[in-house]
Design a protein around this motif. Structure first.
Motif, PDB file in Angstrom:
ATOM      1  N   THR A 135       0.775  -1.377   0.241  1.00 22.03           N
ATOM      2  CA  THR A 135       0.017   0.078   0.129  1.00 22.03           C
ATOM      3  C   THR A 135       1.182   1.212  -0.035  1.00 22.03           C
ATOM      4  N   TYR A 136       0.261   1.652  -0.613  1.00 24.99           N
ATOM      5  CA  TYR A 136       1.304   3.106  -1.033  1.00 24.99           C
ATOM      6  C   TYR A 136       0.234   4.590  -0.008  1.00 24.99           C
ATOM      7  N   TYR A 137       0.675   5.582   0.334  1.00 25.95           N
ATOM      8  CA  TYR A 137       0.397   7.049   1.517  1.00 25.95           C
ATOM      9  C   TYR A 137       0.917   7.923   0.465  1.00 25.95           C
ATOM     10  N   LEU A 138       0.518   8.697  -0.071  1.00 22.66           N
ATOM     11  CA  LEU A 138       0.650  10.358  -0.287  1.00 22.66           C
ATOM     12  C   LEU A 138      -0.093  11.310   0.433  1.00 22.66           C
ATOM     13  N   TYR A 139       1.404  11.979   1.389  1.00 22.85           N
ATOM     14  CA  TYR A 139       0.797  13.180   1.854  1.00 22.85           C
ATOM     15  C   TYR A 139       1.100  15.000   1.145  1.00 22.85           C
ATOM     16  N   LEU A 140       0.228  16.051   2.143  1.00 26.81           N
ATOM     17  CA  LEU A 140       0.780  17.222   1.578  1.00 26.81           C
ATOM     18  C   LEU A 140       1.699  17.203   2.799  1.00 26.81           C
ATOM     19  N   GLY A 141       3.645  17.903   2.194  1.00 26.97           N
ATOM     20  CA  GLY A 141       3.956  18.408   2.939  1.00 26.97           C
ATOM     21  C   GLY A 141       3.839  18.932   4.092  1.00 26.97           C
ATOM     22  N   LEU A 142       3.766  19.723   4.687  1.00 21.67           N
ATOM     23  CA  LEU A 142       3.167  20.526   5.415  1.00 21.67           C
ATOM     24  C   LEU A 142       4.870  21.648   5.775  1.00 21.67           C
ATOM     25  N   ALA A 158      -3.645   4.323  -2.838  1.00 24.62           N
ATOM     26  CA  ALA A 158      -3.267   3.401  -3.691  1.00 24.62           C
ATOM     27  C   ALA A 158      -2.950   1.857  -3.006  1.00 24.62           C
ATOM     28  N   LYS A 159      -3.578   0.804  -3.463  1.00 24.90           N
ATOM     29  CA  LYS A 159      -3.059  -0.439  -2.983  1.00 24.90           C
ATOM     30  C   LYS A 159      -2.949  -1.349  -4.183  1.00 24.90           C
ATOM     31  N   ARG A 160      -1.522  -2.578  -4.739  1.00 26.79           N
ATOM     32  CA  ARG A 160      -1.136  -3.326  -5.434  1.00 26.79           C
ATOM     33  C   ARG A 160      -1.971  -4.328  -5.315  1.00 26.79           C
ATOM     34  N   PHE A 161      -2.157  -4.928  -6.708  1.00 25.75           N
ATOM     35  CA  PHE A 161      -3.169  -5.900  -6.688  1.00 25.75           C
ATOM     36  C   PHE A 161      -2.154  -6.695  -8.030  1.00 25.75           C
ATOM     37  N   TYR A 169      -3.491  -0.742  -9.193  1.00 23.81           N
ATOM     38  CA  TYR A 169      -3.265   0.033  -8.122  1.00 23.81           C
ATOM     39  C   TYR A 169      -4.744   0.827  -7.976  1.00 23.81           C
ATOM     40  N   ILE A 170      -5.293   0.069  -7.425  1.00 23.82           N
ATOM     41  CA  ILE A 170      -6.895   0.697  -6.776  1.00 23.82           C
ATOM     42  C   ILE A 170      -6.591   2.078  -5.505  1.00 23.82           C
ATOM     43  N   ILE A 171      -6.908   3.138  -6.482  1.00 23.92           N
ATOM     44  CA  ILE A 171      -6.222   4.586  -5.475  1.00 23.92           C
ATOM     45  C   ILE A 171      -8.302   5.468  -5.075  1.00 23.92           C
ATOM     46  N   ASP A 177      -9.644   2.022   3.533  1.00 23.11           N
ATOM     47  CA  ASP A 177     -10.689   0.997   2.673  1.00 23.11           C
ATOM     48  C   ASP A 177     -10.117   1.230   1.171  1.00 23.11           C
ATOM     49  N   VAL A 178      -9.354   1.113   0.102  1.00 26.16           N
ATOM     50  CA  VAL A 178      -8.810   0.834  -0.681  1.00 26.16           C
ATOM     51  C   VAL A 178      -8.682  -0.146  -1.749  1.00 26.16           C
TER      52      VAL A 178
END
Length: 403
Positions: A135-142, A158-161, A169-171, A177-178
């Protein structure tokens, strides 16, 4: 009454409304993988009990404008989202006041992730990889150290299948719940068997030329009278290809991205790119209320031919230079990348016809490694955070034949 005391009083009043039924929870006390904005329906009766219900529209607009201007960054910007969730009048005014990222350089609502980034400046984000569950998580840098500190604003997951013939990659907008059946599903990335070609699909149509292929199972779905307001397909918005290294020499990857919904003129002065205003057309009053429907048998099968590519924005990786002392390929990431990796890249616009101009030297997307499972992702106009995230996801696959 000073403006500061007015804001404090409003926050207290909104807090009482929240306890009566309006609840907006921001997961800043949770772990990285659990942060998600959760919104529930706003009872009108609860707000009618507040003194803010009788506020004149002119005064309300002035107050909301001051709040929007004063809350520049997250997590304080969640107050703008809270104001938009009070009632319909507040929501309409806030949506009118909040500008798109192209003009404001701010990511406020989930629709901002589908809108082009700002012009002339990069939005600094980072990606966290969880190897255990792919699983991959995207964050906004503060801040500049956001990639190493636990203070980023969650944006996408996003999760890789793995499939027998491809990888998906489901986003999703929800880190918990990905899945393809989630109502927060917004798109996917699909690779070919070799992992050298990828197609980015959006749950909502952005390219008027995209066509949806319907199969027998989709005809069966129509018998169940699925609501026509809910999108029922995946529409291609980008195609990514990695060039095969047929000579077998070691070197950086070479990639190309064809943006199906963005014209090549978007990078030129005065050029424009399509901007989504809603995640879906719905008559529901909840804010934000996102409901997606997806069927495995309904997907857009159109692929860009050579003729279709003409006039579309094409991104290519910026060629690195060989450093004799370091004995490696180098790119100037301006301090945003600290670990050498074949995954690192910078994308610029390829000239459509003729020589390249100054606009073709601007880095539109850069991606690089800063830790074992931490990567920076910076993007700007004319691509969106969703498109940038999917392009970066394609770099995680191992491509022995391309490097």
């Amino acid at each position: 009454m000073s403006f500061k005391s007015l804001i404090q009083e409003m926050r207290g009043e909104l807090g009482s409304i929240s306890r009566k039924g309006f609840d907006v929870r921001f997961g800043y006390g949770r772990s990285r993988s659990q942060r998600v904005v959760q919104d529930t329906c706003v009872p009108v009766d609860a707000f009618k009990q507040s003194c803010w219900a009788s506020m004149p529209p002119e005064l309300l607009r002035d107050v909301l404008m001051r709040i929007e201007e004063s809350e520049d960054t997250w997590p304080s910007r969640k107050n703008v989202v809270s104001c938009a969730g009070v009632c319909r009048n507040w929501r309409d005014i806030v949506k009118e006041i909040v500008k798109v990222p192209e003009l404001s350089s701010k990511l406020t609502f989930p629709i901002s992730l589908k809108q082009p980034g700002p012009r002339g400046s990069l939005v600094q984000c980072y990606i966290m990889r969880n190897r255990s569950n792919q699983t991959y998580y995207l964050y906004l840098g503060l801040n500049q150290a956001a990639a190493s500190n636990d203070d980023g604003k969650f944006l996408l997951a996003a999760k890789r299948f793995r499939r027998p013939t491809c990888t998906d990659y489901i986003i999703s907008l929800n880190s918990d719940d990905v899945s393809r059946g989630s109502n927060t599903y917004i798109g996917k990335l699909r690779s070919n068997f070799l992992g050298t070609k990828f197609t980015v699909y959006d749950a909502q149509q952005t390219n008027p030329g995209a066509q949806v292929t319907r199969t027998r199972s989709s005809r069966l779905l129509s018998l169940k009278q699925v609501s026509p307001r809910i999108p029922s397909g995946n529409y291609p918005v980008a195609h990514i290809s990695y060039e095969l290294n047929v000579l077998g020499s070691r070197g950086p990857r070479r990639m190309q991205c064809v943006m199906d919904a963005i014209p090549a003129s978007a990078v030129e002065p005065g050029g424009t790119a399509p901007t989504q205003t809603e995640l879906l057309h719905s008559s529901l009053d909840n804010f934000p209320s996102f409901s997606f429907f997806r069927s495995k048998s309904i997907r857009s099968e159109s692929l860009p031919s050579t003729a279709q590519k003409e006039g579309l924005l094409v991104l290519k990786n910026k060629a690195p230079r060989w450093h004799e002392q370091l004995q490696c390929w180098c790119l100037n990431f301006n301090g945003r990348v600290t670990v050498a990796s074949v995954k690192n890249f910078q994308l610029v616009a390829a000239p459509e016809n003729g020589p390249a101009g100054p606009e073709h030297e601007n880095v539109i997307l850069q991606f690089g490694k800063v830790g074992k499972d931490v990567f920076t992702m910076d993007y700007q106009y004319p691509i969106s955070a969703f498109q940038a995230f999917t392009i970066c996801l394609s770099s995680f696959d191992t491509k022995i034949a391309c490097e």
